[in-house]
Design a protein around this motif. Structure first.
Motif, mmCIF file in Angstrom:
data_model
loop_
_atom_site.group_PDB
_atom_site.id
_atom_site.type_symbol
_atom_site.label_atom_id
_atom_site.label_comp_id
_atom_site.label_asym_id
_atom_site.label_seq_id
_atom_site.Cartn_x
_atom_site.Cartn_y
_atom_site.Cartn_z
ATOM 1 N N PHE A 1 0.837 -1.189 0.000
ATOM 2 C CA PHE A 1 0.000 0.000 0.000
ATOM 3 C C PHE A 1 0.880 1.250 0.000
ATOM 4 O O PHE A 1 2.083 1.180 0.267
ATOM 5 N N VAL A 2 0.264 2.384 -0.271
ATOM 6 C CA VAL A 2 1.016 3.639 -0.271
ATOM 7 C C VAL A 2 1.723 3.840 1.072
ATOM 8 O O VAL A 2 2.852 4.320 1.120
ATOM 9 N N ARG A 3 1.083 3.452 2.148
ATOM 10 C CA ARG A 3 1.698 3.627 3.463
ATOM 11 C C ARG A 3 2.982 2.817 3.629
ATOM 12 O O ARG A 3 3.774 3.091 4.532
ATOM 13 N N ASP A 4 3.190 1.808 2.764
ATOM 14 C CA ASP A 4 4.370 0.957 2.878
ATOM 15 C C ASP A 4 5.584 1.500 2.125
ATOM 16 O O ASP A 4 6.672 0.930 2.238
ATOM 17 N N LEU A 5 5.424 2.561 1.347
ATOM 18 C CA LEU A 5 6.518 3.059 0.534
ATOM 19 C C LEU A 5 7.748 3.367 1.394
ATOM 20 O O LEU A 5 7.649 4.021 2.435
ATOM 21 N N GLY A 6 8.894 2.853 0.960
ATOM 22 C CA GLY A 6 10.137 3.059 1.691
ATOM 23 C C GLY A 6 10.385 2.055 2.795
ATOM 24 O O GLY A 6 11.469 2.036 3.382
ATOM 25 N N THR A 7 9.418 1.182 3.064
ATOM 26 C CA THR A 7 9.548 0.164 4.105
ATOM 27 C C THR A 7 10.121 -1.115 3.504
ATOM 28 O O THR A 7 9.741 -1.494 2.393
ATOM 29 N N PRO A 8 11.025 -1.801 4.201
ATOM 30 C CA PRO A 8 11.478 -3.096 3.690
ATOM 31 C C PRO A 8 10.293 -4.021 3.433
ATOM 32 O O PRO A 8 9.368 -4.104 4.251
ATOM 33 N N LYS A 9 10.301 -4.688 2.290
ATOM 34 C CA LYS A 9 9.180 -5.557 1.947
ATOM 35 C C LYS A 9 8.944 -6.635 2.998
ATOM 36 O O LYS A 9 7.794 -6.970 3.307
ATOM 37 N N ALA A 10 10.019 -7.180 3.544
ATOM 38 C CA ALA A 10 9.868 -8.219 4.562
ATOM 39 C C ALA A 10 9.114 -7.688 5.772
ATOM 40 O O ALA A 10 8.274 -8.388 6.363
#
Length: 266
Positions: free
Chosen positions: A127-136
């Motif tokens: 989601f947009v909120r996940d941008l920049g977060t490690p996928k794991a």
């Protein structure tokens, strides 16, 4: 009458489902022997009834009992004991992990070195909120929101020939979900060589928007399966799009389930 209600054996004078007491302030879903019912029906000795309040997270025993009720009989007992690895958490891997979490696989090993970026949002389970977060990390949070009782072992590292066996040691099945052919070959060869008892489900060919029916699951070796159409490579003019990518991910997740149930035929 002795029946099992939400995973607990109970005795009572009930003759029908609606006679089993529930909180009158709550709307509930009733599942009798794996089938959701919409009207009152008679009970029989040994029936399994799940009464699930709407909008409330049940405890672990109730949730597992509900999942077992919704599954085909004895499926939940098998998948709960399993450990499955997913190498690559992009368009394939993120959806495979979510499907296996909904299936109730007891432990997932999720590995990807990358972070979520805007170009991932057209086909990956982020989601947009996940941008920049490690996928794991982002995927672990999603899984916990689906089923907080599943064990997730996440690694924000690059899978290599040197660490693959250690990362996926103890897994029953490993799903290859990489983009690049060289990475795919490395993982498949390493797992088959260094973890000979582990089944590998790889992928090849799911780009574009050709017919869904061209995507298949094939058994190519004793412990190796490949899902895809084997030809539709991502390239200029033939990108990766959500429908076919998710169809291929569904093939991989379903083959995982079959293998966990002891079914090796495709």
């Amino acid at each position: 009458m002795r029946i099992t209600v939400n995973g607990k054996v109970m005795e009572g004078p009930w003759k029908t489902v609606y006679e089993v007491p529930v909180d009158p302030k709550r709307k509930v879903i009733r599942i009798l022997n794996g089938f959701q019912i919409e009207k009152n029906v008679p009970l029989q000795e040994g029936d399994i009834l799940n009464v699930i309040p709407k909008g409330i997270m049940p405890d672990q025993q109730e949730l597992e009992s509900m999942m077992a009720a919704r599954h085909t009989p004895h499926v939940h007992e098998c998948v709960k004991k399993a450990k499955v690895g997913i190498a690559g958490l992009g368009g394939l891997g993120s959806h495979i992990a979510i499907m296996l979490a909904r299936t109730g696989v007891g432990k997932l090993v999720c590995v990807d070195f990358d972070e979520v970026e805007p170009s991932n949002l057209n086909r990956q389970s982020y989601f947009v909120r996940d941008l920049g977060t490690p996928k794991a990390e982002a995927l672990t949070k999603q899984i916990q929101e689906i089923n907080p009782f599943i064990q997730v072992e996440s690694h924000a590292v690059r899978v290599t020939a040197q660490n693959a066996a250690a990362l996926f040691s103890g897994c029953d099945v490993v799903c290859e979900a990489f983009d690049r052919p060289r990475q795919k070959a490395m993982l498949v060869n390493t797992i088959l060589d260094q973890l000979p008892g582990v089944k590998v489900i790889a992928s090849s060919g799911m780009a574009g928007y050709d017919s869904s029916n061209q995507i298949e699951t094939r058994r190519v070796m004793k412990n190796l399966y490949i899902c895809g159409d084997l030809v539709s490579e991502a390239q200029i003019g033939n990108g990766l799009m959500a429908p076919r990518v998710e169809i291929c991910a569904g093939h991989q997740a379903n083959m995982v389930l079959r293998l966990l149930l002891g079914i090796e035929d495709v």
